[in-house]
Write a protein that holds these residues in place. Structure first.
Motif, PDB file in Angstrom:
ATOM      1  N   GLU A 201       0.894  -1.123   0.007  1.00  0.00           N
ATOM      2  CA  GLU A 201      -0.002  -0.032   0.109  1.00  0.00           C
ATOM      3  C   GLU A 201       0.699   1.216  -0.029  1.00  0.00           C
ATOM      4  N   GLU A 204       2.292   1.846  -3.421  1.00  0.00           N
ATOM      5  CA  GLU A 204       1.108   2.342  -4.340  1.00  0.00           C
ATOM      6  C   GLU A 204       0.948   3.798  -3.973  1.00  0.00           C
ATOM      7  N   LEU A 205       1.010   4.175  -3.019  1.00  0.00           N
ATOM      8  CA  LEU A 205       0.877   5.542  -2.602  1.00  0.00           C
ATOM      9  C   LEU A 205       1.866   6.488  -2.814  1.00  0.00           C
ATOM     10  N   GLU A 209       1.822   7.317 -10.666  1.00  0.00           N
ATOM     11  CA  GLU A 209       0.821   6.542 -11.383  1.00  0.00           C
ATOM     12  C   GLU A 209       0.941   5.162 -11.921  1.00  0.00           C
ATOM     13  N   TYR A 212       0.751   1.248  -9.204  1.00  0.00           N
ATOM     14  CA  TYR A 212      -0.376  -0.181  -9.060  1.00  0.00           C
ATOM     15  C   TYR A 212      -0.262  -1.086 -10.262  1.00  0.00           C
ATOM     16  N   SER A 224      -6.051  -2.310  -5.300  1.00  0.00           N
ATOM     17  CA  SER A 224      -5.618  -0.892  -4.950  1.00  0.00           C
ATOM     18  C   SER A 224      -5.970  -0.285  -3.489  1.00  0.00           C
ATOM     19  N   CYS A 225      -5.314   0.426  -2.846  1.00  0.00           N
ATOM     20  CA  CYS A 225      -5.777   1.230  -1.661  1.00  0.00           C
ATOM     21  C   CYS A 225      -6.369   2.479  -1.848  1.00  0.00           C
ATOM     22  N   LEU A 226      -6.193   2.760  -3.214  1.00  0.00           N
ATOM     23  CA  LEU A 226      -6.655   4.186  -3.554  1.00  0.00           C
ATOM     24  C   LEU A 226      -7.831   3.972  -4.227  1.00  0.00           C
ATOM     25  N   ASN A 227      -8.288   3.038  -5.003  1.00  0.00           N
ATOM     26  CA  ASN A 227      -9.555   3.021  -5.686  1.00  0.00           C
ATOM     27  C   ASN A 227     -10.659   2.243  -4.996  1.00  0.00           C
TER      28      ASN A 227
END
Length: 228
Positions: A201, A204-205, A209, A212, A224-227
């Motif tokens: 995570e 990804e953070l 871009e 992921y 994904s921890c963003l989506n």
């Protein structure tokens, strides 16, 4: 007169395994989780020669490193890869100095860290490939510190995911199930599965871009921890 037919033990997926009186045995254990011995580290050699400007100091909070030089003035291209090499160590005092030294260097390195990333990948890969759970947990915590240690560090790491994420994919589901008991490993943050999830995570953070899609390629079950 009865004839005793001798059974023949053979491996599966062979011509002999289709013959009568054959006992097919399964494949040997793959050993994916088996600890692998690590070679003597360069870090240990440098430490034993007294080439690191540091000493062990005790205070009310426990042990810490007393640096004999200002950390900011150290040559990061030389010293940071050596300390990452020491992440394979499990014996005191080498393990303590390598682990604590890495965190100290990351804490004070700032812009010096990003240019050294390519030199850190092999030590990181070697530490993860030991399959030693203590070493893996230590390395995961270091990786979490690494991605937040300086500008562009997370983005720079993306190109090296193929080298460091295979072990993540092997151990990502390794969690200790203690039933109704207390899982002390969670309190110490030594649960590999949880640490891997946290580290991915953070990758990804802080990875930009392209992080992921590159994580997903190496760890297909990652979400994904963003989506979400």
């Amino acid at each position: 007169m009865l004839r005793h037919k001798k059974e023949q033990i053979t491996q599966g997926f062979t011509v002999k395994s289709t013959m009568k009186n054959s006992v097919v045995v399964g494949p040997p254990p793959a050993g994916a989780f088996q600890t692998r011995p690590s070679k003597p580290t360069t870090f240990r050699k440098f430490y034993e020669r007294g080439e690191f400007p540091m000493a062990l100091e005790h205070d009310t909070k426990g042990n810490r490193i007393a640096w004999k030089e200002e950390i900011e003035r150290l040559d990061y291209h030389h010293i940071l890869p050596l300390f990452f090499d020491g992440l394979c160590e499990t014996v005191h005092p080498y393990e303590f100095f390598a682990r604590q030294g890495v965190h100290d260097l990351l804490e004070h390195g700032g812009p010096k860290i990003q240019p050294v990333i390519p030199q850190l990948i092999i030590p990181i890969k070697n530490a993860l490939n030991t399959r030693n759970r203590q070493v893996i947990c230590t390395t995961l915590k270091v990786l979490q510190h690494l991605v937040v240690s300086g500008d562009m560090v997370g983005e720079t790491l993306v190109q090296f995911y193929r080298q460091i994420l295979p072990i993540f994919n092997i151990f990502k589901n390794v969690n200790i199930n203690s039933g109704d008991g207390i899982d002390y490993s969670q309190q110490k943050r030594e649960n590999i599965g949880d640490l891997i999830q946290e580290t991915l995570e953070m990758f990804e953070l802080y990875g930009g871009e392209n992080a992921y899609i590159n994580i997903k390629y190496m760890v297909p079950t990652y979400r994904s921890c963003l989506n979400n």
